[in-house]
Structure formats: structure tokens, C-alpha cells
Design a protein around this motif. Sequence first.
Motif, mmCIF file in Angstrom:
data_model
loop_
_atom_site.group_PDB
_atom_site.id
_atom_site.type_symbol
_atom_site.label_atom_id
_atom_site.label_comp_id
_atom_site.label_asym_id
_atom_site.label_seq_id
_atom_site.Cartn_x
_atom_site.Cartn_y
_atom_site.Cartn_z
ATOM 1 N N ILE A 108 14.438 -44.434 18.461
ATOM 2 C CA ILE A 108 15.666 -44.199 19.235
ATOM 3 C C ILE A 108 15.810 -42.721 19.585
ATOM 4 C CG2 ILE A 108 18.191 -44.337 19.135
ATOM 5 C CD1 ILE A 108 17.877 -46.796 17.346
ATOM 6 N N ARG A 109 15.453 -41.854 18.650
ATOM 7 C CA ARG A 109 15.544 -40.416 18.932
ATOM 8 C C ARG A 109 14.571 -39.994 20.037
ATOM 9 N NH1 ARG A 109 15.283 -40.351 13.123
ATOM 10 N NH2 ARG A 109 17.336 -40.004 12.165
ATOM 11 N N GLN A 110 13.332 -40.524 19.966
ATOM 12 C CA GLN A 110 12.316 -40.101 20.920
ATOM 13 C C GLN A 110 12.493 -40.773 22.278
ATOM 14 O OE1 GLN A 110 8.551 -40.898 19.047
ATOM 15 N NE2 GLN A 110 8.941 -39.533 17.309
ATOM 16 N N ASN A 111 12.749 -42.073 22.279
ATOM 17 C CA ASN A 111 12.816 -42.808 23.540
ATOM 18 C C ASN A 111 14.157 -42.638 24.248
ATOM 19 O OD1 ASN A 111 11.664 -44.931 25.395
ATOM 20 N ND2 ASN A 111 13.451 -46.055 24.660
ATOM 21 N N CYS A 112 15.249 -42.614 23.486
ATOM 22 C CA CYS A 112 16.576 -42.542 24.080
ATOM 23 C C CYS A 112 17.181 -41.138 24.022
ATOM 24 C CB CYS A 112 17.524 -43.537 23.396
ATOM 25 S SG CYS A 112 16.925 -45.245 23.409
ATOM 26 N N GLY A 113 16.535 -40.207 23.345
ATOM 27 C CA GLY A 113 17.083 -38.866 23.229
ATOM 28 C C GLY A 113 18.349 -38.803 22.404
ATOM 29 N N ALA A 114 18.476 -39.699 21.447
ATOM 30 C CA ALA A 114 19.683 -39.730 20.626
ATOM 31 C C ALA A 114 19.691 -38.568 19.647
ATOM 32 C CB ALA A 114 19.786 -41.059 19.879
ATOM 33 N N VAL A 115 20.879 -38.085 19.343
ATOM 34 C CA VAL A 115 21.071 -36.957 18.439
ATOM 35 C C VAL A 115 21.795 -37.444 17.197
ATOM 36 C CG1 VAL A 115 22.054 -34.652 18.175
ATOM 37 C CG2 VAL A 115 21.169 -35.383 20.399
ATOM 38 N N ASP A 116 21.362 -36.995 16.032
ATOM 39 C CA ASP A 116 22.011 -37.382 14.797
ATOM 40 C C ASP A 116 23.426 -36.812 14.740
ATOM 41 O OD1 ASP A 116 19.894 -38.669 12.768
ATOM 42 O OD2 ASP A 116 18.884 -37.187 14.021
ATOM 43 N N LYS B 94 29.195 -34.855 25.724
ATOM 44 C CA LYS B 94 30.042 -36.040 25.652
ATOM 45 C C LYS B 94 29.271 -37.304 25.983
ATOM 46 C CE LYS B 94 34.358 -37.933 27.436
ATOM 47 N NZ LYS B 94 35.508 -37.710 28.360
ATOM 48 N N ASP B 95 28.331 -37.210 26.930
ATOM 49 C CA ASP B 95 27.582 -38.378 27.368
ATOM 50 C C ASP B 95 26.271 -38.566 26.604
ATOM 51 O OD1 ASP B 95 29.549 -38.819 29.250
ATOM 52 O OD2 ASP B 95 28.537 -37.602 30.778
ATOM 53 N N ALA B 96 25.995 -37.725 25.635
ATOM 54 C CA ALA B 96 24.737 -37.843 24.890
ATOM 55 C C ALA B 96 24.764 -39.049 23.961
ATOM 56 C CB ALA B 96 24.487 -36.571 24.089
ATOM 57 N N LYS B 97 23.605 -39.632 23.771
ATOM 58 C CA LYS B 97 23.492 -40.767 22.864
ATOM 59 C C LYS B 97 23.456 -40.257 21.423
ATOM 60 C CE LYS B 97 21.054 -43.607 26.232
ATOM 61 N NZ LYS B 97 22.191 -44.517 26.479
ATOM 62 N N LYS B 98 24.083 -41.000 20.537
ATOM 63 C CA LYS B 98 24.219 -40.572 19.149
ATOM 64 C C LYS B 98 23.650 -41.642 18.228
ATOM 65 C CE LYS B 98 28.536 -38.202 20.348
ATOM 66 N NZ LYS B 98 29.985 -38.087 20.061
ATOM 67 N N ILE B 99 23.184 -41.200 17.086
ATOM 68 C CA ILE B 99 22.635 -42.109 16.091
ATOM 69 C C ILE B 99 23.105 -41.684 14.714
ATOM 70 C CG2 ILE B 99 20.499 -40.768 15.972
ATOM 71 C CD1 ILE B 99 19.047 -43.342 15.224
ATOM 72 N N THR B 100 23.475 -42.671 13.919
ATOM 73 C CA THR B 100 23.892 -42.449 12.533
ATOM 74 C C THR B 100 22.996 -43.280 11.629
ATOM 75 O OG1 THR B 100 26.178 -42.102 13.227
ATOM 76 C CG2 THR B 100 25.796 -42.557 10.903
#
Length: 299
Positions: A131-139, A149-155
Motif C-alpha cells: 500500500i505504501r509503494q503502490n498507493c503512496g500511503a503515509v503512516d 489533506k488528500d494524501a492516502k494514509k495507513i495505520t
Amino acid sequence: MVNSFVSAVALAALPSALAFSNASPYFFFSTAEVLIPGAETEVATALDATDRLIESLKSCPTKSYIVVEQHGVSAADYIDEHAAPRLRSYVANPGGNDNKIRSTMIIPEVISSASRFSKMATPAQQIADYIRQNCGAVDVEDTTTSVSKDAKKITTFAVDAPRTEQDLGKTDARIEDLIVELSGSEDYDFTVIYTTTPREEPITHEGSGKKATYEMESPFDDAVQMELKRDLSSHRRASSSKEGALFERYQYFTPGIFMAFIAIIPMFSIIIVGLRALTSLEVSYFAFSKEMGPAASRK
């Protein structure tokens, strides 16, 4: 709808499912329409289940992702409706109670190997890295990175093996708190990937290191059971003779004898047919007599 959740995880309560001692369930639910390959599968390997989840996340369907890694559980731990009530409501009743869930998946028996993951990333770590690599999600926990604001997030978080029945409820409540935080905006969307690992050791009694053993209850007491035992003393063979009985010293029916009997049957059938053919011949006595008279002289 709740029955679908119970029937899915109830496999662990069946005797046939006890063979999968190294298996545990996987859960997935999302507010987006996600096509999950083999979503109806009930038994899969950890590698296969991880590949399916990664395949379903190729399009990065939501803005927020929650990846949970629960250790030391089995599908039987989730049968109780009080173990994880919020997880049950999301997975078993999508769209109910305004939860906006549109896609769900349950794999009750995911077979994993502890030795396989000792030298590489666990399924939850593989999914989170993808998810981090493909979607550019940030922890979300990473405070050093500025998040738009529009960035994808991951927990992501991991939970140790539950020691009491309330431990699963705490994990369930933590997931609910994260979802409530995401529901602050009207256009919120999220995806939850809930992976588990099986128990490493068998269940033991509290306060002792001995394994739990179970004995079948008997309606008869010990005295009755002793009387029901078969008395073999009167049927014992005499041990005075060292040579043994006749049929113990010799074998009278060997495979060779058996094959001979099988060969004799068609051989005798052929002989009988030949004898019957010979005996059925009818020849007159004059066929073997010498012809006399004028006809014989002309010849």
C-alpha cells in the motif's frame, strides 16, 4: 446476515477443521466496491490469501487503510458474538447501521507456517508495504512527514496473543476508534485488512504448564467396567510346547497355491470341453471296413 459470519468462522468448531492446527482467519472490509479474487474460499494458504488481498488493492480503492496483525488466535475465538462485536457488524452486515461497508471477505482457515515468516515479512507487513509503494500511503504515526489533506494514509499495528476473553474485545474497540476518527468528514472512506496468526503452543490449564487433556465421561463406574472386561484366561493357549501348534509352524495356503488353483480352473474347463467334443463324434462302423466286390476292382 449475521449467520453468514457465524457459518464462515464455525469451521474451526467442526472435527474436520481440527486438522488445521496451524490455521487462523483473515477478515477484510471496505467502503469501496472491491473485487476480491476467490472471496468465497474457506481454506487457503497464507501466501495465496496475501496475494488475493494485494490483487484487490491494486486500484487503491480508498484514502485510508488500517492493517491489523493479531497473533495467537483461531477461527473458534470469533464464534462468540461478544468476542469482536464491531468486527462482526462490519463483516456480517455490510451497509447496516449506516456503516457504509460495501465489500467484505472472510477466509476462516488460512494455513501459515511460523518458520516461513521467521526470515521474511509477515502477510500484514507485505500488504502494508504494498500500500505504501503502490498507493503512496503515509503512516499516520509518522510525524516527521508532512501529510496533505488528500494524501492516502495507513495505520498499522500488531497485537499479541490474547490471554483473556476481553483481549480480542480491546483490539476490536481500537479498530472502531480508528474508524470513528476517519468518519469526521462526510466523504470518508477506508479499508480494513485484519490478518491473524495461529497459536504457537497448545492450550494449557491456567496456573500450570501441563497441556489440557480431555477425557470422555463414562456412565459406568470403575467396578462395572472391570466386570465388563472380557475374561481371556480360559482361552489362553498352552505354552508348554515350545514348537507351537501345527498351523503356527506351517503355512498351508500360500500365494503360489492360490495361483495354482486359479490356473487349474480354466485348464480343467478346456479339458472338459475337449473331451466332450471327442465323445460327441459319430462315425459308422462301415467307414473303417474294406470295400469288396466289382466296385473295389474298378478303383
